[in-house]
Motif scaffolding. Sequence first.
Motif: not given
Length: 205
Positions: A1-29
Motif C-alpha cells: 500500500x502507498x500513502x499520498x499526502x496532499x499538503x498546502x498551508x494555504x486554503x483554496x489550493x485544490x487539496x480536496x479536488x486532487x484527493x477525490x479525483x486521484x482516488x477515483x482515478x485509482x478506483x477506475x484503474x
Amino acid sequence: MKTIAILSQKGGAGKTTLAVNLATAAQIAKKQAVIIDIDPQASATGWGDSRLSETPIVISAQPSRLQKVIEAANENGADFVFIDTSPHSESSALAAARLADFILIPCRPAILDLRAISNTIDIVKLAACKAAVVLTCVPPRGSLAHEAAQAVASYNVELAPIHIGHRASFIHSLTTGQSVLEYEPNGKAMEEINKLYKWIIKQLK
C-alpha cells in the motif's frame, strides 16, 4: 500500500479536488483507494456522503488517529491512501507528511500562493519525504504557468509536469458527488487527472 499526502498551508489550493479525483482515478484503474479526511472543514467527507458509489471510501479522522486509520486501511487491502489535510495546521500536516510515501503540494499560479508554499516545503523537509508541487487552477491562456514554474524552481522542489487547469467541471463534479472522470469522461479535466495519477504511480516505483 502507498500513502499520498496532499499538503498546502494555504486554503483554496485544490487539496480536496486532487484527493477525490486521484482516488477515483485509482478506483477506475481497479485499485482500492481510501481518502482520509483530516481537515476540520470535512469537504472530502461531504463529497463522499453525496456520492451514489461506495468507492472510493472516505474516512473522516482526527490527526491523532491518522496512523491507526492508515494501518486499518492497509489491513483491509487498500492499494492507495490519499490524505486530505487541513490548511493553517502545521502539526496535522507534519503528522500526514511523516506517514506518507509521497507528498503532493497543490499551488495556484499566483504570487501569494507561490510565496505560501515555502511553509509547506519546510514541513516536507522535516518529514524527509519525496514531494512535488502541482500547479492547479491554471488559466488556459497566458504565461502564468511558465512564470509559476520558474518561481517553484527557486524552492528546489520537483514540479509535476502535468498542470491542472481552471475548469468548471472540477466545481460541478464536486457538487454532484462525482469526480471529473465520471462527470465529464471525455473532457480535458479527466485527461489531466489521469496523466497526474499515472505520473504519481511512476514516482512511487
